[in-house]
Design a protein around this motif. Structure first.
Motif, PDB file in Angstrom:
ATOM      1  N   MET A   1       0.632  -1.113  -0.038  1.00 27.49           N
ATOM      2  CA  MET A   1       0.060  -0.082  -0.065  1.00 27.49           C
ATOM      3  C   MET A   1       0.927   1.218  -0.047  1.00 27.49           C
ATOM      4  O   MET A   1       1.948   1.138   0.401  1.00 27.49           O
ATOM      5  N   THR A   2       0.207   2.407  -0.518  1.00 29.90           N
ATOM      6  CA  THR A   2       0.790   3.542  -0.478  1.00 29.90           C
ATOM      7  C   THR A   2       1.079   4.246   0.970  1.00 29.90           C
ATOM      8  O   THR A   2       0.008   3.798   1.694  1.00 29.90           O
ATOM      9  N   ASP A   3       1.642   5.154   1.102  1.00 28.68           N
ATOM     10  CA  ASP A   3       1.595   5.840   2.579  1.00 28.68           C
ATOM     11  C   ASP A   3       0.198   6.308   2.604  1.00 28.68           C
ATOM     12  O   ASP A   3      -0.429   6.364   3.728  1.00 28.68           O
ATOM     13  N   PHE A   4      -0.431   6.978   1.747  1.00 28.77           N
ATOM     14  CA  PHE A   4      -1.678   7.647   1.750  1.00 28.77           C
ATOM     15  C   PHE A   4      -2.713   6.393   1.971  1.00 28.77           C
ATOM     16  O   PHE A   4      -3.526   6.869   3.010  1.00 28.77           O
ATOM     17  N   MET A   5      -2.479   5.338   1.546  1.00 28.22           N
ATOM     18  CA  MET A   5      -3.595   4.446   1.758  1.00 28.22           C
ATOM     19  C   MET A   5      -3.324   3.678   3.097  1.00 28.22           C
ATOM     20  O   MET A   5      -4.335   3.422   3.974  1.00 28.22           O
ATOM     21  N   THR A   6      -2.290   3.715   3.727  1.00 24.11           N
ATOM     22  CA  THR A   6      -1.915   3.282   5.036  1.00 24.11           C
ATOM     23  C   THR A   6      -2.656   4.150   5.895  1.00 24.11           C
ATOM     24  O   THR A   6      -3.067   3.760   7.068  1.00 24.11           O
ATOM     25  N   TRP A   7      -2.071   5.446   5.693  1.00 28.13           N
ATOM     26  CA  TRP A   7      -2.890   6.477   6.707  1.00 28.13           C
ATOM     27  C   TRP A   7      -4.204   6.606   6.711  1.00 28.13           C
ATOM     28  O   TRP A   7      -5.116   6.636   7.642  1.00 28.13           O
TER      29      TRP A   7
END
Length: 69
Positions: free
Chosen positions: A1-7
């Motif tokens: 996952m990208t950092d945004f999706m993780t957040w």
């Protein structure tokens, strides 16, 4: 996952899942997933993927509706 999706998962999707009845989605996922897999990781992946699919579908529908006008 990208950092945004993780957040997004940890600050939006996971709190929403925690307010719902866990038995509604935990039992069907447990039957689909081999026992050695971590159910939390499966829930994270499925919820994030479903959220992204909803966003893409909504964007595509809004584009189609704007072409009709």
């Amino acid at each position: 996952m990208t950092d945004f999706m993780t957040w997004l998962y940890f600050f939006y999707i996971q709190p929403t899942l925690e307010t719902t009845c866990r038995k509604e989605y935990e039992e069907p996922l447990a039957r689909l997933v081999p026992q050695e897999m971590d159910l939390e990781c499966v829930i994270e992946c499925c919820a994030s993927g479903g959220f992204r699919l909803g966003l893409r579908t909504g964007m595509a529908l809004s584009h189609l509706l704007s072409e009709e006008e």
